[in-house]
Write an enzyme that holds these catalytic residues in place. Structure first.
Site, mmCIF file in Angstrom:
data_model
loop_
_atom_site.group_PDB
_atom_site.id
_atom_site.type_symbol
_atom_site.label_atom_id
_atom_site.label_comp_id
_atom_site.label_asym_id
_atom_site.label_seq_id
_atom_site.Cartn_x
_atom_site.Cartn_y
_atom_site.Cartn_z
ATOM 1 N N LYS A 16 0.822 -1.216 0.000
ATOM 2 C CA LYS A 16 0.000 0.000 0.000
ATOM 3 C C LYS A 16 0.864 1.277 0.000
ATOM 4 O O LYS A 16 2.063 1.232 0.312
ATOM 5 C CB LYS A 16 -0.945 -0.040 1.205
ATOM 6 C CG LYS A 16 -1.954 -1.200 1.131
ATOM 7 C CD LYS A 16 -3.006 -1.117 2.234
ATOM 8 C CE LYS A 16 -3.989 -2.272 2.137
ATOM 9 N NZ LYS A 16 -5.086 -2.163 3.145
ATOM 10 N N TYR A 61 -12.287 -1.824 -4.022
ATOM 11 C CA TYR A 61 -12.858 -2.009 -2.678
ATOM 12 C C TYR A 61 -14.380 -1.901 -2.682
ATOM 13 O O TYR A 61 -14.979 -1.548 -1.668
ATOM 14 C CB TYR A 61 -12.239 -1.004 -1.710
ATOM 15 C CG TYR A 61 -10.873 -1.426 -1.183
ATOM 16 C CD1 TYR A 61 -10.726 -2.590 -0.423
ATOM 17 C CD2 TYR A 61 -9.740 -0.666 -1.435
ATOM 18 C CE1 TYR A 61 -9.486 -2.985 0.069
ATOM 19 C CE2 TYR A 61 -8.490 -1.057 -0.936
ATOM 20 C CZ TYR A 61 -8.378 -2.218 -0.191
ATOM 21 O OH TYR A 61 -7.148 -2.606 0.310
ATOM 22 N N ASN A 66 -2.347 0.088 6.643
ATOM 23 C CA ASN A 66 -1.793 -1.140 7.218
ATOM 24 C C ASN A 66 -0.829 -1.882 6.287
ATOM 25 O O ASN A 66 -0.668 -3.097 6.375
ATOM 26 C CB ASN A 66 -2.922 -2.042 7.725
ATOM 27 C CG ASN A 66 -3.899 -2.429 6.643
ATOM 28 O OD1 ASN A 66 -3.724 -2.043 5.489
ATOM 29 N ND2 ASN A 66 -4.906 -3.200 6.991
ATOM 30 N N HIS A 100 -2.109 -5.476 1.347
ATOM 31 C CA HIS A 100 -3.381 -6.162 1.100
ATOM 32 C C HIS A 100 -3.098 -7.603 0.704
ATOM 33 O O HIS A 100 -2.141 -7.871 -0.024
ATOM 34 C CB HIS A 100 -4.140 -5.481 -0.045
ATOM 35 C CG HIS A 100 -5.283 -6.296 -0.579
ATOM 36 N ND1 HIS A 100 -6.536 -6.289 0.003
ATOM 37 C CD2 HIS A 100 -5.348 -7.175 -1.613
ATOM 38 C CE1 HIS A 100 -7.326 -7.127 -0.665
ATOM 39 N NE2 HIS A 100 -6.633 -7.679 -1.647
ATOM 40 N N GLU A 149 -9.288 -10.091 -8.187
ATOM 41 C CA GLU A 149 -8.431 -8.932 -7.931
ATOM 42 C C GLU A 149 -7.218 -8.923 -8.865
ATOM 43 O O GLU A 149 -6.825 -7.866 -9.373
ATOM 44 C CB GLU A 149 -8.000 -8.931 -6.465
ATOM 45 C CG GLU A 149 -9.178 -8.656 -5.535
ATOM 46 C CD GLU A 149 -8.861 -8.857 -4.055
ATOM 47 O OE1 GLU A 149 -9.774 -8.674 -3.229
ATOM 48 O OE2 GLU A 149 -7.703 -9.199 -3.713
HETATM 49 N N1 UDP Z 1 -9.945 -0.426 6.894
HETATM 50 C C1 UDP Z 1 -10.059 0.797 7.560
HETATM 51 N N2 UDP Z 1 -10.840 0.860 8.690
HETATM 52 C C2 UDP Z 1 -11.526 -0.204 9.168
HETATM 53 C C3 UDP Z 1 -11.418 -1.441 8.475
HETATM 54 C C4 UDP Z 1 -10.620 -1.506 7.348
HETATM 55 O O1 UDP Z 1 -9.464 1.792 7.146
HETATM 56 O O2 UDP Z 1 -12.220 -0.085 10.195
HETATM 57 C C5 UDP Z 1 -9.119 -0.506 5.685
HETATM 58 C C6 UDP Z 1 -7.783 -1.236 5.887
HETATM 59 O O3 UDP Z 1 -6.814 -0.625 5.055
HETATM 60 C C7 UDP Z 1 -8.129 -2.640 5.401
HETATM 61 C C8 UDP Z 1 -9.068 -2.338 4.231
HETATM 62 O O4 UDP Z 1 -9.829 -1.227 4.688
HETATM 63 O O5 UDP Z 1 -6.984 -3.361 5.018
HETATM 64 C C9 UDP Z 1 -10.006 -3.463 3.829
HETATM 65 O O6 UDP Z 1 -10.690 -3.909 4.984
HETATM 66 P P1 UDP Z 1 -10.900 -5.464 5.264
HETATM 67 O O7 UDP Z 1 -11.865 -5.587 6.391
HETATM 68 O O8 UDP Z 1 -11.233 -6.149 3.975
HETATM 69 O O9 UDP Z 1 -9.475 -5.928 5.815
HETATM 70 P P2 UDP Z 1 -8.342 -6.814 5.125
HETATM 71 O O10 UDP Z 1 -9.010 -7.858 4.272
HETATM 72 O O11 UDP Z 1 -7.481 -5.864 4.321
HETATM 73 O O12 UDP Z 1 -7.584 -7.408 6.279
HETATM 74 MG MG MG Z 2 -10.482 -7.746 2.876
#
Ligand code: UDP
Ligand code: MG
Length: 141
Positions: free
Chosen positions: A11, A51, A114, A117, A128
């Site tokens: 990211k 997303y 974070n 991805h 994806e």
């Molecule tokens: N994210 C965020 N706030 C939240 C949850 C998710 O900003 O409360 C962001 C974070 O960058 C995350 C992405 O949205 O990686 C996608 O969320 P997901 O729940 O799919 O998590 P992941 O699959 O990436 O672990």
């Molecule tokens: Mg996810």
């Protein structure tokens, strides 16, 4: 052609902070083969499409803004049980909850930023990867 692969994105925060190299080293050390990789910048519209499943959630707009804020590195990673093993390597979405030694624990700046991805299912990995890589680019190995 059924391959065991996952799709990953380094990211913008991690690219900006020069963490691309250390993250790629960890991915290789964990046994993943980088089958396809490139650096690019996503437009807002592309980040929204990527997303789409999160559209309408309170964090959606901020996430889209962040993901289109600078270059990212997208890649297709091969390994046995790739999706599950890669989710283990990156750790919990929230870096505060991610296990010691995971990529998110090491390189995340926040829940939103974070660092990385990883697809959450083989179906989503295929979908994806299809956003970023053509059919020919996916003729790995
Ligand atoms: N994210 C965020 N706030 C939240 C949850 C998710 O900003 O409360 C962001 C974070 O960058 C995350 C992405 O949205 O990686 C996608 O969320 P997901 O729940 O799919 O998590 P992941 O699959 O990436 O672990
Ligand atoms: Mg996810």
């Amino acid at each position: 052609m059924e391959e065991d692969f996952t799709f990953a994105i380094i990211k913008p925060n991690a690219v900006r902070n020069k963490h691309t190299g250390p993250i790629l080293a960890r991915i290789n050390e964990a046994g993943f083969n980088i089958a396809a990789m490139k650096m690019l910048s996503m437009s807002r519209l592309q980040a929204e499409a990527f997303y789409d499943v999160h559209r309408g959630k309170p964090f959606f707009d901020g996430l889209v803004e962040f993901m289109s804020s600078g270059p990212v590195v997208v890649m297709i990673l091969k390994a046995e049980n790739a999706v599950e093993e890669f989710r283990k390597l990156i750790g919990n979405t929230d870096p505060a909850k991610a296990e010691e030694g995971t990529i998110r624990r090491l390189f995340a700046a926040s829940l939103q930023m974070n660092a990385i991805h990883g697809s959450d299912s083989p179906e989503n990995a295929r979908k994806e990867a299809g956003f970023f890589f053509s059919g020919f680019e996916r003729f790995w190995s």
